[in-house]
Design an enzyme around this catalytic site. Structure first.
Site, PDB file in Angstrom:
ATOM      1  N   ARG A 163      13.372   5.543  -1.127  1.00  0.00           N
ATOM      2  CA  ARG A 163      12.131   6.056  -1.736  1.00  0.00           C
ATOM      3  C   ARG A 163      12.169   7.582  -1.820  1.00  0.00           C
ATOM      4  O   ARG A 163      11.704   8.171  -2.787  1.00  0.00           O
ATOM      5  CB  ARG A 163      10.910   5.588  -0.916  1.00  0.00           C
ATOM      6  CG  ARG A 163      10.584   4.119  -1.161  1.00  0.00           C
ATOM      7  CD  ARG A 163       9.737   3.515  -0.058  1.00  0.00           C
ATOM      8  NE  ARG A 163       8.442   4.128   0.075  1.00  0.00           N
ATOM      9  CZ  ARG A 163       7.689   4.034   1.172  1.00  0.00           C
ATOM     10  NH1 ARG A 163       8.106   3.344   2.218  1.00  0.00           N
ATOM     11  NH2 ARG A 163       6.508   4.620   1.209  1.00  0.00           N
ATOM     12  N   ARG A 178       3.930   9.692 -11.223  1.00  0.00           N
ATOM     13  CA  ARG A 178       5.187   9.714 -10.467  1.00  0.00           C
ATOM     14  C   ARG A 178       6.321  10.288 -11.301  1.00  0.00           C
ATOM     15  O   ARG A 178       7.433  10.395 -10.811  1.00  0.00           O
ATOM     16  CB  ARG A 178       5.606   8.293 -10.084  1.00  0.00           C
ATOM     17  CG  ARG A 178       4.799   7.602  -8.995  1.00  0.00           C
ATOM     18  CD  ARG A 178       5.077   8.141  -7.655  1.00  0.00           C
ATOM     19  NE  ARG A 178       5.537   7.291  -6.611  1.00  0.00           N
ATOM     20  CZ  ARG A 178       4.759   6.721  -5.680  1.00  0.00           C
ATOM     21  NH1 ARG A 178       3.461   6.775  -5.735  1.00  0.00           N
ATOM     22  NH2 ARG A 178       5.292   6.096  -4.679  1.00  0.00           N
ATOM     23  N   LYS A 189      -0.628  11.258   1.785  1.00  0.00           N
ATOM     24  CA  LYS A 189      -1.535  11.121   0.628  1.00  0.00           C
ATOM     25  C   LYS A 189      -2.666  10.137   0.948  1.00  0.00           C
ATOM     26  O   LYS A 189      -3.830  10.417   0.689  1.00  0.00           O
ATOM     27  CB  LYS A 189      -0.756  10.647  -0.613  1.00  0.00           C
ATOM     28  CG  LYS A 189       0.393  11.586  -0.998  1.00  0.00           C
ATOM     29  CD  LYS A 189       1.103  11.143  -2.257  1.00  0.00           C
ATOM     30  CE  LYS A 189       1.837   9.831  -2.165  1.00  0.00           C
ATOM     31  NZ  LYS A 189       2.973   9.803  -1.201  1.00  0.00           N
TER      32      LYS A 189
HETATM   33  P1  AP5 Z   1       0.260   8.073   4.711  1.00  0.00           P
HETATM   34  O1  AP5 Z   1      -0.992   8.858   4.572  1.00  0.00           O
HETATM   35  O2  AP5 Z   1       0.127   6.588   4.667  1.00  0.00           O
HETATM   36  O3  AP5 Z   1       1.367   8.625   3.688  1.00  0.00           O
HETATM   37  P2  AP5 Z   1       1.469   8.491   2.116  1.00  0.00           P
HETATM   38  O4  AP5 Z   1       1.840   9.819   1.565  1.00  0.00           O
HETATM   39  O5  AP5 Z   1       0.247   7.812   1.560  1.00  0.00           O
HETATM   40  O6  AP5 Z   1       2.760   7.564   2.044  1.00  0.00           O
HETATM   41  P3  AP5 Z   1       3.054   6.257   1.209  1.00  0.00           P
HETATM   42  O7  AP5 Z   1       4.248   5.631   1.889  1.00  0.00           O
HETATM   43  O8  AP5 Z   1       1.858   5.377   1.062  1.00  0.00           O
HETATM   44  O9  AP5 Z   1       3.467   6.874  -0.150  1.00  0.00           O
HETATM   45  P4  AP5 Z   1       4.265   6.251  -1.253  1.00  0.00           P
HETATM   46  O10 AP5 Z   1       3.999   7.203  -2.320  1.00  0.00           O
HETATM   47  O11 AP5 Z   1       5.692   5.979  -0.957  1.00  0.00           O
HETATM   48  O12 AP5 Z   1       3.653   4.766  -1.371  1.00  0.00           O
HETATM   49  P5  AP5 Z   1       2.742   4.078  -2.466  1.00  0.00           P
HETATM   50  O13 AP5 Z   1       1.929   3.058  -1.785  1.00  0.00           O
HETATM   51  O14 AP5 Z   1       2.074   5.086  -3.317  1.00  0.00           O
HETATM   52  O15 AP5 Z   1       0.943   8.506   6.102  1.00  0.00           O
HETATM   53  C1  AP5 Z   1       2.135   7.886   6.577  1.00  0.00           C
HETATM   54  C2  AP5 Z   1       2.059   7.749   8.113  1.00  0.00           C
HETATM   55  O16 AP5 Z   1       2.046   9.049   8.707  1.00  0.00           O
HETATM   56  C3  AP5 Z   1       0.800   7.044   8.629  1.00  0.00           C
HETATM   57  O17 AP5 Z   1       1.147   6.290   9.752  1.00  0.00           O
HETATM   58  C4  AP5 Z   1      -0.144   8.188   9.023  1.00  0.00           C
HETATM   59  O18 AP5 Z   1      -1.010   7.786  10.067  1.00  0.00           O
HETATM   60  C5  AP5 Z   1       0.843   9.270   9.463  1.00  0.00           C
HETATM   61  N1  AP5 Z   1       0.419  10.615   9.121  1.00  0.00           N
HETATM   62  C6  AP5 Z   1      -0.029  11.061   7.908  1.00  0.00           C
HETATM   63  N2  AP5 Z   1      -0.297  12.382   7.934  1.00  0.00           N
HETATM   64  C7  AP5 Z   1       0.017  12.795   9.207  1.00  0.00           C
HETATM   65  C8  AP5 Z   1      -0.018  14.065   9.850  1.00  0.00           C
HETATM   66  N3  AP5 Z   1      -0.390  15.195   9.206  1.00  0.00           N
HETATM   67  N4  AP5 Z   1       0.381  14.143  11.132  1.00  0.00           N
HETATM   68  C9  AP5 Z   1       0.809  13.024  11.788  1.00  0.00           C
HETATM   69  N5  AP5 Z   1       0.862  11.786  11.229  1.00  0.00           N
HETATM   70  C10 AP5 Z   1       0.467  11.679   9.955  1.00  0.00           C
HETATM   71  O19 AP5 Z   1       3.852   3.378  -3.375  1.00  0.00           O
HETATM   72  C11 AP5 Z   1       4.598   2.267  -2.929  1.00  0.00           C
HETATM   73  C12 AP5 Z   1       5.475   1.743  -4.060  1.00  0.00           C
HETATM   74  O20 AP5 Z   1       4.653   1.318  -5.170  1.00  0.00           O
HETATM   75  C13 AP5 Z   1       6.447   2.764  -4.666  1.00  0.00           C
HETATM   76  O21 AP5 Z   1       7.653   2.849  -3.933  1.00  0.00           O
HETATM   77  C14 AP5 Z   1       6.636   2.180  -6.084  1.00  0.00           C
HETATM   78  O22 AP5 Z   1       7.531   1.105  -6.053  1.00  0.00           O
HETATM   79  C15 AP5 Z   1       5.260   1.648  -6.417  1.00  0.00           C
HETATM   80  N6  AP5 Z   1       4.409   2.640  -7.118  1.00  0.00           N
HETATM   81  C16 AP5 Z   1       3.256   3.206  -6.667  1.00  0.00           C
HETATM   82  N7  AP5 Z   1       2.750   4.061  -7.560  1.00  0.00           N
HETATM   83  C17 AP5 Z   1       3.605   4.041  -8.626  1.00  0.00           C
HETATM   84  C18 AP5 Z   1       3.629   4.739  -9.864  1.00  0.00           C
HETATM   85  N8  AP5 Z   1       2.681   5.636 -10.206  1.00  0.00           N
HETATM   86  N9  AP5 Z   1       4.661   4.481 -10.714  1.00  0.00           N
HETATM   87  C19 AP5 Z   1       5.629   3.587 -10.405  1.00  0.00           C
HETATM   88  N10 AP5 Z   1       5.653   2.910  -9.236  1.00  0.00           N
HETATM   89  C20 AP5 Z   1       4.656   3.127  -8.355  1.00  0.00           C
END
Ligand code: AP5
Length: 215
Positions: A171, A88, A13
């Site tokens: 997660r 979410r 994402k």
């Molecule tokens: P990346 O693009 O960083 O993946 P992502 O989907 O953004 O993963 P996140 O871990 O950031 O998602 P998340 O939803 O768990 O975290 P968030 O910060 O929202 O890619 C990951 C890796 O893979 C990178 O190294 C990239 O280079 C590589 N990659 C990507 N695509 C690739 C491809 N096609 N091929 C090869 N490599 C690739 O949330 C964190 C925490 O915040 C949650 O756990 C929760 O506690 C809280 N939170 C956030 N939003 C909410 C909400 N709305 N409600 C309640 N709690 C929330």
């Protein structure tokens, strides 16, 4: 163009948000980034969120919603936005709908990045992020030119505390229980487009552009 990027942790994402922002000038709203910014400031919201984030649980809706409303209020009328990591659960989706309706806005497309579990674990445990500019790398798939140093700004790279294998598994479980239901929620509203996110970054992005009618 107002878009939601929906998908499991590690689906890409953040990575594809960066590319869509670069190509279409959308405003990127990531609730994860907003929460981490509060944590960095050690604000009451950030400190409350920390205990949930460290465990891999969802932060309470009221806390996240407050940050989201502030970010939406900052969008200039007529400019598109991209929601990354929000909503979410169905309750957040309902609150989003009400908030947008009150501003005469709506969601045009929900891009569901469909990724498999083993791919997620490899991606997240290898992810590194720049402390200064937030650029995202992967130790194997997208390594920086110099280990531990950002190509874009020279900042130090770090590993997110919730990217350990144990927390990633938690997660994924939370995603399955609380978020996955949104796939059918948006399918029923006929705005969902599914993309195979197991592919390389550029191939996945090509599919995203097709679904947006930009290719
Ligand atoms: P990346 O693009 O960083 O993946 P992502 O989907 O953004 O993963 P996140 O871990 O950031 O998602 P998340 O939803 O768990 O975290 P968030 O910060 O929202 O890619 C990951 C890796 O893979 C990178 O190294 C990239 O280079 C590589 N990659 C990507 N695509 C690739 C491809 N096609 N091929 C090869 N490599 C690739 O949330 C964190 C925490 O915040 C949650 O756990 C929760 O506690 C809280 N939170 C956030 N939003 C909410 C909400 N709305 N409600 C309640 N709690 C929330």
């Amino acid at each position: 163009m107002n878009i939601i990027l929906l998908g499991a942790p590690g689906a890409g994402k953040g990575t594809h948000s960066e590319m869509l922002v670069r190509d279409f000038g959308l405003k990127h709203i990531s609730t994860g980034d907003l929460l981490r910014a509060e944590l960095k400031k050690a604000s009451p919201v950030g400190l409350e969120a920390k205990s949930y984030m460290d465990k891999g649980s969802l932060v309470p809706d009221a806390v996240v919603m407050k940050l989201l409303v502030g970010a939406i209020a900052g969008i200039k009328h007529g400019n598109g936005f991209l929601l990354d990591g929000f909503p979410r659960n169905e309750s957040q989706a309902g609150m989003l709908q009400e908030e947008l309706a009150s501003r005469n806005m709506n969601i045009d497309k929900v891009l569901y990045l469909n990724v498999s579990k083993d791919v997620v674990i490899k991606r997240l445990t290898g992810r590194r992020i720049c402390k200064s500019c937030g650029a995202v790398y992967h130790v194997l798939n997208m390594p920086p030119e110099r280990e531990g140093v950002c190509d874009k700004c020279g900042g130090d790279l770090y590993q997110r505390p919730d990217d350990t294998e144990e927390t990633v598994l938690r997660r994924l479980e939370v995603y399955r229980k609380e978020t996955e239901g949104l796939i059918n929620y948006y399918k029923a509203r006929k705005i969902l487009a599914e993309v195979n996110a197991d592919l390389s970054r550029d191939d996945t992005y090509g599919l995203i552009l097709q679904k947006l009618g930009k290719k």
